[in-house]
Design an enzyme around this catalytic site. Sequence first.
Site, PDB file in Angstrom:
ATOM      1  N   ARG A  65       0.821  -1.210   0.000  1.00 32.69           N
ATOM      2  CA  ARG A  65       0.000   0.000   0.000  1.00 32.69           C
ATOM      3  C   ARG A  65       0.859   1.267   0.000  1.00 32.69           C
ATOM      4  NH1 ARG A  65      -2.715  -2.372   4.112  1.00 32.69           N
ATOM      5  NH2 ARG A  65      -2.312  -0.653   5.568  1.00 32.69           N
ATOM      6  N   HIS A  69       0.010   4.514  -2.084  1.00 30.92           N
ATOM      7  CA  HIS A  69      -0.218   5.804  -1.437  1.00 30.92           C
ATOM      8  C   HIS A  69       0.800   6.851  -1.904  1.00 30.92           C
ATOM      9  CE1 HIS A  69      -3.036   4.604   2.078  1.00 30.92           C
ATOM     10  NE2 HIS A  69      -3.184   3.771   1.063  1.00 30.92           N
ATOM     11  N   ASP A  70       1.996   6.410  -2.244  1.00 33.84           N
ATOM     12  CA  ASP A  70       2.973   7.338  -2.799  1.00 33.84           C
ATOM     13  C   ASP A  70       2.532   7.810  -4.184  1.00 33.84           C
ATOM     14  OD1 ASP A  70       5.472   8.762  -2.955  1.00 33.84           O
ATOM     15  OD2 ASP A  70       6.199   7.195  -4.299  1.00 33.84           O
ATOM     16  N   VAL A  73      -0.387  10.401  -4.650  1.00 32.75           N
ATOM     17  CA  VAL A  73      -0.177  11.773  -4.168  1.00 32.75           C
ATOM     18  C   VAL A  73       1.119  12.298  -4.786  1.00 32.75           C
ATOM     19  CG1 VAL A  73       0.071  13.282  -2.162  1.00 32.75           C
ATOM     20  CG2 VAL A  73      -1.294  11.191  -1.986  1.00 32.75           C
ATOM     21  N   GLY A  75       2.358  11.706  -7.472  1.00 32.97           N
ATOM     22  CA  GLY A  75       2.984  10.723  -8.343  1.00 32.97           C
ATOM     23  C   GLY A  75       3.982   9.858  -7.592  1.00 32.97           C
ATOM     24  N   ASN A  96      -2.699   7.681   6.031  1.00 36.47           N
ATOM     25  CA  ASN A  96      -1.377   7.056   5.966  1.00 36.47           C
ATOM     26  C   ASN A  96      -0.875   6.548   7.319  1.00 36.47           C
ATOM     27  OD1 ASN A  96      -0.875   7.230   3.202  1.00 36.47           O
ATOM     28  ND2 ASN A  96      -0.133   9.336   3.362  1.00 36.47           N
ATOM     29  N   HIS A 194      -6.017  -5.776  -1.919  1.00 33.85           N
ATOM     30  CA  HIS A 194      -6.601  -5.943  -0.585  1.00 33.85           C
ATOM     31  C   HIS A 194      -6.592  -7.399  -0.133  1.00 33.85           C
ATOM     32  CE1 HIS A 194      -9.063  -1.934  -0.818  1.00 33.85           C
ATOM     33  NE2 HIS A 194      -7.771  -1.745  -0.627  1.00 33.85           N
ATOM     34  N   THR A 195      -6.057  -8.289  -0.950  1.00 28.58           N
ATOM     35  CA  THR A 195      -5.868  -9.666  -0.515  1.00 28.58           C
ATOM     36  C   THR A 195      -4.803  -9.764   0.573  1.00 28.58           C
ATOM     37  OG1 THR A 195      -5.406 -11.929  -1.247  1.00 28.58           O
ATOM     38  CG2 THR A 195      -4.147 -10.188  -2.302  1.00 28.58           C
ATOM     39  N   ASP A 245      -8.647 -10.009   4.010  1.00 30.81           N
ATOM     40  CA  ASP A 245      -8.949 -11.245   3.282  1.00 30.81           C
ATOM     41  C   ASP A 245      -8.845 -12.387   4.287  1.00 30.81           C
ATOM     42  OD1 ASP A 245      -9.211 -13.331   1.518  1.00 30.81           O
ATOM     43  OD2 ASP A 245      -7.581 -12.725   0.198  1.00 30.81           O
ATOM     44  N   SER A 248      -6.522 -15.638   4.644  1.00 27.63           N
ATOM     45  CA  SER A 248      -5.585 -15.617   3.524  1.00 27.63           C
ATOM     46  C   SER A 248      -4.854 -14.286   3.435  1.00 27.63           C
ATOM     47  CB  SER A 248      -6.353 -15.880   2.220  1.00 27.63           C
ATOM     48  OG  SER A 248      -5.502 -15.921   1.106  1.00 27.63           O
ATOM     49  N   ASP A 253      -3.462 -13.910  -3.352  1.00 29.84           N
ATOM     50  CA  ASP A 253      -4.264 -14.806  -4.191  1.00 29.84           C
ATOM     51  C   ASP A 253      -5.531 -14.093  -4.641  1.00 29.84           C
ATOM     52  OD1 ASP A 253      -6.005 -14.895  -1.977  1.00 29.84           O
ATOM     53  OD2 ASP A 253      -5.097 -16.731  -1.216  1.00 29.84           O
TER      54      ASP A 253
END
Length: 326
Positions: A65, A69-70, A73, A75, A96, A194-195, A245, A248, A253
């Site tokens: 993430r 997140h970089d 914002v 680029g 953040n 988000h897995t 998730d 898992s 996955d």
Amino acid sequence: MVASKGFYCLFLQLLLLSFVFDVANSQGLKVGFYRKTCPNAEAIVKKVVDQAMSVAPSLSGPLLRMHFHDCFVRGCEGSVLLNSSTQQAEKDAFPNLSLRGYQVIDRVKSALEKACPGVVSCSDILALVARDVVVAMKGPSWKVETGRRDGRVSNITEALTNLIPPTANITQLKSGFQQRGLSVKDLVVLSGGHTLGTSHCSSFSSRLYNFTGKGDTDPDLDPKYIAKLKNKCKQGDANSLVEMDPGSFKTFDESYYTLVGKRRGLFVSDAALLDDSETKAYVKLQATTHGSTFFEDFGVSMIKMGRIGVLTGSSGEIRKECALVN
């Protein structure tokens, strides 16, 4: 991967102004940029990441993430890594505060500085680390384009303005990705990140206790799942962590799509993927198809995301320490 609703219009205006510049700058990236100047760069990154994941696999989600997140914002130019003596940098913005693993980035930078002083940028480190944590968690590999240089500005307000919130609906999600040159497919593919990882209860508790301000629950969330989440997140609990998730969350996955299809996506932005015909079709495809295309698709979309707003050539700098401008 997905900050604050009041800034949404300004956020779109800023992105629109920057988009043409972003596309032009991304042409300075290429696979193997450090082949001559630091030939072992990628091997050094991988060694540090593998060591970190062997003892702290729960950092895989936050480190993945961190690259998102970089890039979302200013680029992909490393501004999320900068410290501020007044706590006014991007990393100090509420969205953040859940990022972790800065010490891994620092270890990578130290190893690279020892091998090749002043050569590899912190923004490239973020891109390489994101790939390597996915691989370490049994996910796909892809060829990371490098050649980014580091920015010198990090502003808390810009993080609040530009990070798409977990409460975003499908219209906001599609607009936010489109303004960055990312497609609807990229949106649904990158949501699959988000897995990995966990979320604080505060990011989704309104879905459990006060969805429309009347003490109700979100009708788009499976009632049985609501009951389970309420056991983990009591009303007013902002600190407890929940797996994004379940069962898992340390393995990369396609099970995320199965959860979303069963109305068990943790965030409003996850549930929103069922509100558009293209994103819904992709969710169903990955949830039901053997030989899923998700791994290949994820690599392609990560490469595209890694081109947003990059600094190349003589722009920016190569930081000696990732938390400080030179």
